[in-house]
Structures are given as structure tokens and as C-alpha cells.
Design a protein around this motif. Structure first.
Motif, PDB file in Angstrom:
ATOM      1  N   GLY A 157       7.336 -13.888   6.763  1.00  0.00           N
ATOM      2  CA  GLY A 157       8.711 -14.363   7.005  1.00  0.00           C
ATOM      3  C   GLY A 157       8.886 -15.777   7.065  1.00  0.00           C
ATOM      4  N   THR A 158      10.104 -16.287   7.158  1.00  0.00           N
ATOM      5  CA  THR A 158      10.323 -17.492   6.833  1.00  0.00           C
ATOM      6  C   THR A 158       9.779 -18.417   8.061  1.00  0.00           C
ATOM      7  N   THR A 159       9.406 -17.919   9.263  1.00  0.00           N
ATOM      8  CA  THR A 159       8.651 -18.611  10.442  1.00  0.00           C
ATOM      9  C   THR A 159       7.374 -18.604  10.350  1.00  0.00           C
ATOM     10  N   GLY A 160       6.709 -17.835   9.190  1.00  0.00           N
ATOM     11  CA  GLY A 160       5.342 -17.843   9.392  1.00  0.00           C
ATOM     12  C   GLY A 160       4.663 -16.263   9.691  1.00  0.00           C
ATOM     13  N   ASN A 161       5.611 -15.876  10.520  1.00  0.00           N
ATOM     14  CA  ASN A 161       5.016 -14.399  11.044  1.00  0.00           C
ATOM     15  C   ASN A 161       4.965 -13.461  10.060  1.00  0.00           C
ATOM     16  N   VAL A 162       3.852 -12.830  10.064  1.00  0.00           N
ATOM     17  CA  VAL A 162       3.502 -11.443   9.273  1.00  0.00           C
ATOM     18  C   VAL A 162       4.101 -10.111  10.102  1.00  0.00           C
ATOM     19  N   TYR A 163       5.094  -9.610   9.110  1.00  0.00           N
ATOM     20  CA  TYR A 163       5.789  -8.298   9.676  1.00  0.00           C
ATOM     21  C   TYR A 163       5.088  -7.135   8.652  1.00  0.00           C
ATOM     22  N   GLU A 164       5.157  -5.951   9.391  1.00  0.00           N
ATOM     23  CA  GLU A 164       4.879  -4.841   8.510  1.00  0.00           C
ATOM     24  C   GLU A 164       6.265  -3.975   8.254  1.00  0.00           C
ATOM     25  N   ILE A 165       6.524  -3.728   6.887  1.00  0.00           N
ATOM     26  CA  ILE A 165       7.789  -2.805   6.698  1.00  0.00           C
ATOM     27  C   ILE A 165       6.992  -1.830   6.184  1.00  0.00           C
ATOM     28  N   ARG A 166       7.860  -0.520   6.858  1.00  0.00           N
ATOM     29  CA  ARG A 166       7.289   0.817   6.172  1.00  0.00           C
ATOM     30  C   ARG A 166       8.596   1.489   5.748  1.00  0.00           C
ATOM     31  N   VAL A 167       8.405   1.484   4.460  1.00  0.00           N
ATOM     32  CA  VAL A 167       9.544   2.262   3.669  1.00  0.00           C
ATOM     33  C   VAL A 167       9.310   3.696   3.710  1.00  0.00           C
ATOM     34  N   ASP A 168       9.994   4.555   4.565  1.00  0.00           N
ATOM     35  CA  ASP A 168       9.851   5.985   4.650  1.00  0.00           C
ATOM     36  C   ASP A 168      11.435   6.424   4.699  1.00  0.00           C
ATOM     37  N   LYS A 169      11.620   7.537   5.215  1.00  0.00           N
ATOM     38  CA  LYS A 169      12.902   8.383   5.016  1.00  0.00           C
ATOM     39  C   LYS A 169      13.778   7.387   6.087  1.00  0.00           C
ATOM     40  N   GLN A 202       0.974  -1.214   0.103  1.00  0.00           N
ATOM     41  CA  GLN A 202      -0.041  -0.037  -0.059  1.00  0.00           C
ATOM     42  C   GLN A 202       0.726   1.255  -0.079  1.00  0.00           C
ATOM     43  N   ARG A 203       0.630   2.135  -0.916  1.00  0.00           N
ATOM     44  CA  ARG A 203       1.359   3.314  -0.920  1.00  0.00           C
ATOM     45  C   ARG A 203       0.724   4.472  -0.716  1.00  0.00           C
ATOM     46  N   ASP A 204       1.211   5.484   0.109  1.00  0.00           N
ATOM     47  CA  ASP A 204       0.789   6.746   0.532  1.00  0.00           C
ATOM     48  C   ASP A 204       1.279   7.865  -0.541  1.00  0.00           C
ATOM     49  N   THR A 205       0.734   8.363  -1.173  1.00  0.00           N
ATOM     50  CA  THR A 205       1.130   9.460  -2.070  1.00  0.00           C
ATOM     51  C   THR A 205       0.445  10.652  -1.882  1.00  0.00           C
ATOM     52  N   SER A 206      -0.173  10.918  -0.659  1.00  0.00           N
ATOM     53  CA  SER A 206      -0.886  11.993  -0.296  1.00  0.00           C
ATOM     54  C   SER A 206      -0.098  13.282  -0.306  1.00  0.00           C
ATOM     55  N   ASN A 207       1.322  12.936   0.044  1.00  0.00           N
ATOM     56  CA  ASN A 207       2.345  14.200  -0.259  1.00  0.00           C
ATOM     57  C   ASN A 207       3.297  13.668  -1.250  1.00  0.00           C
ATOM     58  N   PRO A 208       3.155  14.291  -2.530  1.00  0.00           N
ATOM     59  CA  PRO A 208       3.921  13.906  -3.415  1.00  0.00           C
ATOM     60  C   PRO A 208       5.359  13.954  -3.359  1.00  0.00           C
ATOM     61  N   GLU A 209       5.820  15.095  -2.602  1.00  0.00           N
ATOM     62  CA  GLU A 209       7.303  15.268  -2.336  1.00  0.00           C
ATOM     63  C   GLU A 209       7.718  14.153  -1.290  1.00  0.00           C
ATOM     64  N   HIS A 210       6.930  13.431  -0.635  1.00  0.00           N
ATOM     65  CA  HIS A 210       7.463  12.404   0.447  1.00  0.00           C
ATOM     66  C   HIS A 210       6.394  11.207   0.444  1.00  0.00           C
ATOM     67  N   PRO A 211       6.554  10.523  -0.609  1.00  0.00           N
ATOM     68  CA  PRO A 211       5.819   9.121  -0.776  1.00  0.00           C
ATOM     69  C   PRO A 211       6.152   8.125   0.357  1.00  0.00           C
ATOM     70  N   ILE A 212       5.214   7.363   0.803  1.00  0.00           N
ATOM     71  CA  ILE A 212       5.595   6.327   1.714  1.00  0.00           C
ATOM     72  C   ILE A 212       4.803   4.886   1.214  1.00  0.00           C
ATOM     73  N   GLU A 213       5.554   3.914   1.505  1.00  0.00           N
ATOM     74  CA  GLU A 213       4.858   2.386   1.175  1.00  0.00           C
ATOM     75  C   GLU A 213       5.219   1.549   2.249  1.00  0.00           C
ATOM     76  N   ILE A 214       3.920   0.868   2.694  1.00  0.00           N
ATOM     77  CA  ILE A 214       3.761  -0.005   3.765  1.00  0.00           C
ATOM     78  C   ILE A 214       3.709  -1.465   2.953  1.00  0.00           C
TER      79      ILE A 214
END
Length: 843
Positions: free
Chosen positions: A167-179, A150-162
């Protein structure tokens, strides 16, 4: 006067060798500014006799303009103060190199940053550090699944993607690609660049190499990353048609971002309902399980997914558990073991964490938060360095935990199906049944009525003879079958996972390592116990215990000769060992060790051969092999094959619907458990097969046993089937898992191997004296001081009479205490020796 001006300082032996008219100067390097200063007026140096005057003297730390000219000023010229000649930037390096210009160079001024320039929140890395390269190596060699982007482009100068990543153990993690990229995994929460972040940057977003290892980005780099990143799944679906026709198998999977390989054996499915885009079948199951009860849709176009015939992806979507750490875990829905592979981690860190009890470790680098594989049939599960810390059970409760992915509060759940600590408790109970069986037969007699089936002999009916109940009094032989099935299960889990991942080289290395370590693991403890028994037989007369068995030799030398011969026979797995054959006189229960060794080696060989068998035929091959071995009277090998089949069922999708069973499936699980329990409670341990044929409820079953079993251990036929069914039921019934995961059974499982080995020598000595003390004397040809000293009335339920229970109140704690001590003295060192040998061999 003086030496030539270009002569280096100390070339003639130092200041004492210089003849000059100038006063001696002392220099000091100021630590604050590293400046050369002149402190005092020094006295002239002493002249050497016959030394010629030097025309000049040059200080190697001063410029040429500071040279003192003796010819122009004369010997009696007044001394001059040396002026400050410069600032030493790196005095040590300059002194070593003799570089005057570098030493005297002025400080460089810092360039001022443009106030309008954006500041990077973490420093810029000029090159990828070694620690990052190790993390990236793990990220790219372990398969992970991008479940959502999911990508947040509400601020075109500073987009963010979640990105939601399984993972390999079956856990679901959330990665926030930010500054500053962030992951909510335990490693990422400590502000580290975890493998999940490295996977998302490198494989999912495909950032340029010099940005992959950065700890922070600026806005322009964020825009660059998302401009060059692969399109979002929704964007891909919009660009493609909606006709449901399959697209050409090319490009990459939208979930794992690995390239499709049409020539591989990996199944590839596509969206039949709408967009026709291709997805790995295994990735699609990951995607379905991540929906947690929602409708299964295409990961690209979000149209309802049309599964292939026979697939039940909706059952996967209804599963998923929440761990104690708050992560959604899909391991049980996807056939994953829930175990973490630390083989590429730094070995010192792994060992330190294992000693602290934070993780578990085995020689193959396979780590698990629940358990670790390194045991035999009595030790039936993987032994951790601290089992109580390494075998956590997520107990059910009324409190709520935070869902790390959705952020919603969800009820705490019980242990997932991938948590297998309960098998340690099952092993402990089985070992205690062996202990109790031998004590019952010693106290009540080797041919007591309890050892027969209900109604036998001559219509005798005791409560302890009833089906199901009987196994608690005569469970020694059924326990052996359970041990072997558990061995087959736990020894095959790790190799089967490597085979499933296609890592055959790791599989072969692991199997060779296990095959070498196995003899040390199995033989060092029983041989150590036998040495104690040997020495006890030849103690001085005033402390030597009087026993009937084993008979002592005439001298210690003859005893040693007999012991060596018996040990050679014991360690040979290719000769017959069994209850109807020769005994290891120093510890009869040790007869199962060579059987266990041979079964383990056959298992390792079978797993190695299975790498050449197509995956769809492997389970059927092992099933057929197990039945064939049982028909050929190799019942113990059939037990090992049964364990492999159970492990494969847990690691494949064949048994996925059983993880969240319907009422009818739950009924099947309970039926399997009780059927196995019933078969294990059949008559056994008495050679006459007619006893079993005449026992109500077991006569027809006994008649079904192949006739060639009648001449030996006929009960092994149904005990093999019973152990298979019982262990399968335990693997599927959560109330049973919670029972076997109790603290008392976990502790019993930890010491079970040595309890199995030491209880018989103690029975000949200490336990026999306790029984004699309370008034029970079965060996009438032996008389001791203890006989009848504290006679206790013997009344109550046969098998649990007062005299027996009073004696057990003393005997059982002593056995447990000694087993605990011997576990540290014999059991744990045997594991370390095996590991050391493998390490020395470089395997």
C-alpha cells in the motif's frame, strides 16, 4: 340528491357542504392491511337552507359501482353498508395522485427462485454507490504495487486468487479474491470494500465495470473474472523467451499494472538473466524489499535478478519491519514516509477521528500515524491534536506478533526508521537548553566562567566548560541552529513527497497554504505573551512586580505606543534581528520569529522552484545552495537548506543502505552525531572571537571561520554544521530515537514553543524572586522583600550548586505548568486561526 358523481371530495368545502340523503360514513385505513372498511351507521348530515338536492354522491375512494343514486332510492332510503372494495398498496401516494387503479391493485406475488440457482452471499448492486466511487478514486490515484499473485484452481468451478499488495504507507496487505473479496487491512477487516480490493478488481484483474463494485460474486462470475484477467506473472514468463533480450517497452508493468510510458522520465528496467520483460525500476525495488531476506528474482520468470551497476537490491530484500498491527512494512527500505494521505476522505470523518486521537491531520490532508507537520523551529515538528496517541513508538519486546502476509510468528521489532516521533523529543530538549542557559547566566552572571571554553579565561577549568558537557549549560545558541534544521526538515517532507509523485498542483497549493498560515503560527503566541507583560508593567502599585527590565513607560498610553512600534518591527522579517541588534523589549527570545518566517518563505519558494529541476539534480542543487548561503553569511537559511537535504535523503534511494547499516556505516552515524555535538559545544555567546581562538580544541576550528563572521555571531558557522550532523545522526541511530521518544521528552516537546516564550518574562519576576529568596542577588540596585529570607548554603559543582538546584526545584515546575496552560490558550488557537484563514480564502 347530492352533488354530481364526478365531483372530487372536498371540492365544495368538505362534508359539511354536501346535501345528500345517505348517512354519513366514516372510513378507517387499517394499518395491517390498508383496507377501506365501513365501521358504523352514521347520522345523516345537516342540510343547508335552500340547498338543491344532489342527484348522486360519489366517494372518490370507491369505484363507480358504489355510487349512491338518490333519485332511485329516495331521501328516506335505508343506508347501505359499503363493501370492502380493495386493498391499498400505497394509500398515501394514491390519495395524493388520485390514482384509484393503483390504490386498488392487488399485491404482486414474489417469483420463486430456482432451487438449483446459486445464492449470492451479498445483495446485488444495481449501480455503483457514491461511497464506492470515492474508494475507487483513491485506489486509482494512489500508487500501489502488486508484489505477488497466486491462483488456486484446485476447484475449477470456484477458482480463487490471492494478491499481495504494497500500500501507499509501505504496509503489505493480502487480498483474497473469492466469492466475498477480503483484505486484511484495517478497513477491510471490518467487511468494507477497501481501496486495495478496488485496486485489485479494477486494475490488476480488469473485471467488467458492473462487477467492480459488487460485494460478492457467484461461481460463474468468478470463472469469468479469471478467464478475462491478465495472465499471472509466471504464465507471462513461460510465454516469452528465455534469451535475456529486452522486450519492446509496451503494455503494462507486471507489478503496479500501470501502462508503460516510454516518453516519461520514470526509469524502466528489464530481466537481463532470462525473460527480458520490462518492469518499473521503483516497482522492482518494491518487489525486492518484499522478499524479506530471500534472493531477489524476476517477478515474472523467477530467475535471479541482475541489477544495474551500483544497485543493491539484496540490501532491500534483507530489510522490512513488522509493525505493531502485524503488517510487514517496507517504508524504510523504499524511502517512503509511512504516512497516509487522507485528503480525499470525508472531512467530517477525518476531524472526528483526529479529535479521538486515532489519526493525525493537517491542512493538506496528509495523515500520519506517527506525527503531523504544522510547527516552527521551536515547535519543530508537526503538531497533532493528541500527540501521545498520534505518535506511537513500536517498542522492542520479547513477545511475538503475527506476520499478516506469511502467517508466521515473528519477533516484535523496534520503531522503524520512518517513525519520527523522536524529533519531537529532540525539539523539547533543545527548548529546555534555551531555558536552562538563560537561568544559568541569570543566576551565575552574564559573563560567568561557564560561558567560556575549557581553560578560559586565565586557565580556569570547570567541569561544565568541557566539550560535550558545556552544551548543557550554554546550549541556547546551539539550540537555535537545531530548531532551524528541524524546521527545514519537517516543512519540506510533505511537499517533497508530492513533488516526487509528480503532483505539482498539490505541491503549489500546499506551499501557498503553508506560507499564509505561517505568520499566524509564529506571531500570535509571542504577541499574546507580550500583551500580558505590557499589562503587568502597569498594574496597581500594591500588586505590580518590581523589576529592572524592561523599564516601564510613564503611562499606559505611552506603553501602548511603544508596544505597537516594537510589534511592527518584530513582524517585519526583512530587517535585521539577532543577538547583537535590537531587542523586542517585552520578550527578547522572540527575535527568532521573523528569522523563522523568512526562512520558511525561502524554503517554500525553493521547493516550488525545484519542481522545474530534474529529480537527479535536486539534492545537489539544495546542497550547493546551502553552502552558498552559509558563505554569504546567511547561516539560518543554510540551516533550512540542510533540513531539506535531510528530508530528501529520507525520501530517496540514495541513503537506503543506511537504513539497515553495516558496522562501518553504523560507525559513520555515531561519528556524525558526536562530531555535531562537539561542534555545538564550542564557545559562543561572547562577542570576542579571541576567546574561541584561545580555547583548547577549538582554536584551529575558529581560524577556519570566514573572517567576515568575526564582526558578528562567529559561532553560527560551526553551529550550522554541528546541527546538520547531529540531526542526521539522530535520524539514523535507533537507541537515540528511543531516548528522545520517551514520555517526558515527548511532553516537553509538546509545550516547548510556549516554554521558550514565557520563561524570560517569568525570569524577570517569579524566578528572580526565588533566587533572591535562597540568597542569590545579582541585581544589587534592586531590593525586594524576598532578599535572603531563606538563604541556602551554596556549595557543589559550579553550574549545579545547591542554591541553584533548590531554586530550580520550584521554578521549573511553575514554568512547565504555565507553558502547558499557554499552549492551550495561545499555541493551539494560532494553528486554528491559520487554518480558518486558508479555508476562507478557498486554498
Amino acid at each position: 340528491m347530492g352533488i354530481p358523481g364526478n365531483a372530487p371530495l372536498g371540492a365544495t368545502g368538505g362534508y359539511n357542504d354536501l346535501e345528500m340523503t345517505q348517512p354519513r360514513k366514516k372510513r378507517k385505513v387499517s394499518p395491517a392491511r390498508c383496507e377501506v372498511v365501513d365501521l358504523t351507521e352514521a347520522t345523516p348530515p345537516r342540510k343547508k337552507a335552500g340547498a338543491a338536492p344532489n342527484p348522486s354522491y360519489t366517494d372518490s375512494y370507491a369505484p363507480e359501482s358504489s355510487t349512491y343514486q338518490g333519485d332511485t332510492q329516495g331521501d328516506d332510503a335505508p343506508p347501505k353498508r359499503r363493501k370492502k372494495v380493495g386493498t391499498l398498496q400505497k394509500p398515501t401516494k394514491a390519495r395524493m395522485a388520485g390514482d384509484v387503479d393503483e390504490a386498488l391493485s392487488p399485491k404482486k406475488k414474489k417469483t420463486k427462485r430456482d432451487p438449483d440457482e446459486e445464492k449470492r452471499l451479498r445483495r446485488w448492486r444495481k449501480a455503483a454507490p457514491g461511497a464506492y466511487l470515492e474508494v475507487k478514486q483513491r485506489a486509482l490515484t494512489q500508487r500501489m504495487f502488486a508484489l505477488d499473485r497466486q491462483r488456486d484452481t484446485s476447484n475449477p468451478e470456484h477458482p480463487i486468487e490471492i494478491i499481495k499488495l504494497a500500500g501507499t504507507t509501505g504496509n503489505v496487505y493480502e487480498i483474497r479474491v473469492d466469492k466475498v473479496p477480503y483484505c486484511n487491512c484495517p478497513h477491510g477487516r471490518k467487511q468494507n470494500q477497501c481501496k486495495h480490493i478496488a485496486y485489485c478488481l479494477s486494475r490488476v484483474l480488469r473485471v467488467r465495470p458492473e462487477l467492480e463494485y459488487q460485494l460478492a460474486f457467484i461461481s460463474s462470475e468468478m470463472r469469468e473474472i479469471f478467464a478475462a484477467a491478465p495472465p499471472l506473472p509466471s504464465e507471462t514468463a513461460e510465454e516469452s523467451g528465455k534469451d535475456g533480450n529486452r522486450k519492446e517497452v509496451e503494455g503494462e508493468c507486471p507489478i503496479c499494472y500501470s501502462d508503460f510510458d516510454p516518453t516519461s522520465k520514470e526509469s524502466i528496467v528489464y530481466c537481463k538473466a532470462s525473460c527480458g520483460n520490462n518492469v518499473h525500476k521503483e516497482c522492482m525495488k518494491q518487489w525486492a524489499a518484499s522478499n524479506r531476506g530471500g534472493a531477489v528474482t524476476c517477478p515474472l520468470c523467477r530467475s535471479p535478478w541482475q541489477a544495474d551497476k551500483g544497485e543493491n537490491l539484496q540490501a532491500l530484500a534483507s530489510g522490512g519491519t513488522v509493525t505493531a498491527e502485524g503488517y510487514v512494512n517496507l517504508a524504510s527500505q523504499l524511502g517512503l514516509s509511512g504516512r497516509r494521505d487522507y485528503s480525499s476522505y470525508h472531512s467530517h470523518w477525518v476531524r472526528d477521528e483526529a479529535r479521538r486521537g486515532n489519526i493525525a491531520w493537517d491542512e493538506d490532508g496528509v495523515m500520519d500515524h506517527e506525527y503531523i507537520m504544522d510547527q516552527d523551529h521551536h515547535d519543530g515538528l508537526e503538531k497533532s491534536l493528541d500527540e501521545t496517541a498520534l505518535l506511537p513508538l513500536h517498542e522492542p519486546g520479547t513477545s511475538t506478533q503475527s506476520n499478516a502476509v506469511s502467517g508466521q510468528a515473528v519477533p516484535a521489532r523496534s520503531a522503524s526508521a520512518s517513525s519520527t516521533e523522536f524529533l519531537t523529543g529532540l525539539r523539547g530538549l533543545a527548548a529546555f537548553l534555551v531555558y536552562f542557559y538563560h537561568h544559568v547566566s541569570w543566576f551565575y552572571g552574564a559573563f560567568d566562567d561557564l560561558l567560556y571554553g575549557y581553560g578560559q579565561p586565565k586557565g580556569i577549568k570547570y567541569f561544565g566548560q568541557l566539550p560535550f558537557i558545556r552544551v548543557f549549560f550554554t546550549g541556547g545558541n546551539p539550540a537555535v541552529a537545531i530548531f532551524f534544521v528541524l524546521s527545514g526538515y519537517v516543512l519540506s517532507v510533505s511537499p517533497l513527497r508530492s513533488i516526487r509523485n509528480g503532483d505539482y498542483q498539490k505541491t503549489y497549493r500546499s506551499l501557498i497554504s503553508a506560507a499564509i498560515r505561517r505568520p499566524f503560527r509564529l506571531y500570535m503566541p509571542p504577541i499574546g505573551v507580550s500583551i500580558v507583560v505590557l499589562l503587568t508593567l502597569h498594574l496597581p502599585a500594591f500588586i505590580k512586580p518590581t523589576i529592572v527590565w524592561p523599564p516601564a513607560e510613564a503611562s499606559l498610553w505611552l506603553e501602548l505606543k511603544r508596544w505597537v512600534g516594537d510589534c511592527i518591527w518584530l513582524v517585519n522579517p526583512f530587517v535585521y534581528h539577532g543577538v547583537s541588534g535590537r531587542w523586542f523589549v517585552y520578550n527578547p527570545p522572540s527575535y527568532t520569529m521573523p528569522i523563522e518566517l523568512l526562512g520558511s518563505w525561502v524554503l517554500f519558494a525553493a521547493l516550488a522552484i525545484s519542481t522545474q529541476i530534474p529529480s537527479r539534480y535536486r539534492m545537489a542543487t539544495f546542497c550547493a545552495t546551502g553552502v552558498a548561503l552559509l558563505l554569504f553569511h546567511q547561516w539560518f537559511l543554510a540551516c533550512f537548506m540542510a533540513g531539506i537535504v535531510l528530508a530528501m535523503a529520507d525520501q530517496t534511494y540514495r541513503d537506503t543502505p543506511m537504513v539497515n547499516p553495516t558496522p562501518s556505516q553504523r560507525l559513520l552515524h555515531y561519528a556524525s552525531f558526536f562530531a555535531g555535538w562537539y561542534l555545538l559545544s564550542g564557545p559562543g555567546g561572547v562577542k570576542e572571537v579571541q576567546v574561541s581562538l584561545d580555547t583548547p580544541g577549538f582554536g584551529y576550528l575558529t581560524s577556519m571561520i570566514p573572517s567576515y563572521y568575526y564582526n558578528g555571531e562567529y559561532w553560527r558557522w560551526w553551529h550550522t554544521w554541528g546541527a546538520l550532523l547531529l540531526v542526521y545522526g539522530v535520524l539514523r541511530i535507533q537507541p537515540l530515537q528511543r531516548f528522545f521518544a520517551s514520555a517526558s521528552l515527548q511532553y516537553l516537546g509538546k509545550i516547548s514553543f510556549l516554554l521558550y516564550l514565557i520563561h524570560m518574562p517569568l525570569l524577570w519576576t517569579f524566578s528572580d524572586r526565588m533566587y533572591r529568596l535562597v540568597g542569590t542577588i545579582n541585581q544589587t540596585d534592586l531590593h525586594t522583600w524576598w532578599d535572603g529570607r531563606l538563604t541556602v548554603p551554596d556549595w557543589g559543582l559550579h553550574g549545579l550548586t545547591t542554591r541553584f538546584l533548590v531554586a530550580q526545584a520550584v521554578i521549573t515546575p511553575v514554568n512547565v505548568l504555565l507553558a502547558h496552560v499557554c499552549t492551550s490558550l495561545l499555541d493551539d488557537p494560532s494553528i486554528r486561526v491559520g487554518r480558518w484563514v486558508v479555508q476562507r480564502l478557498g486554498i
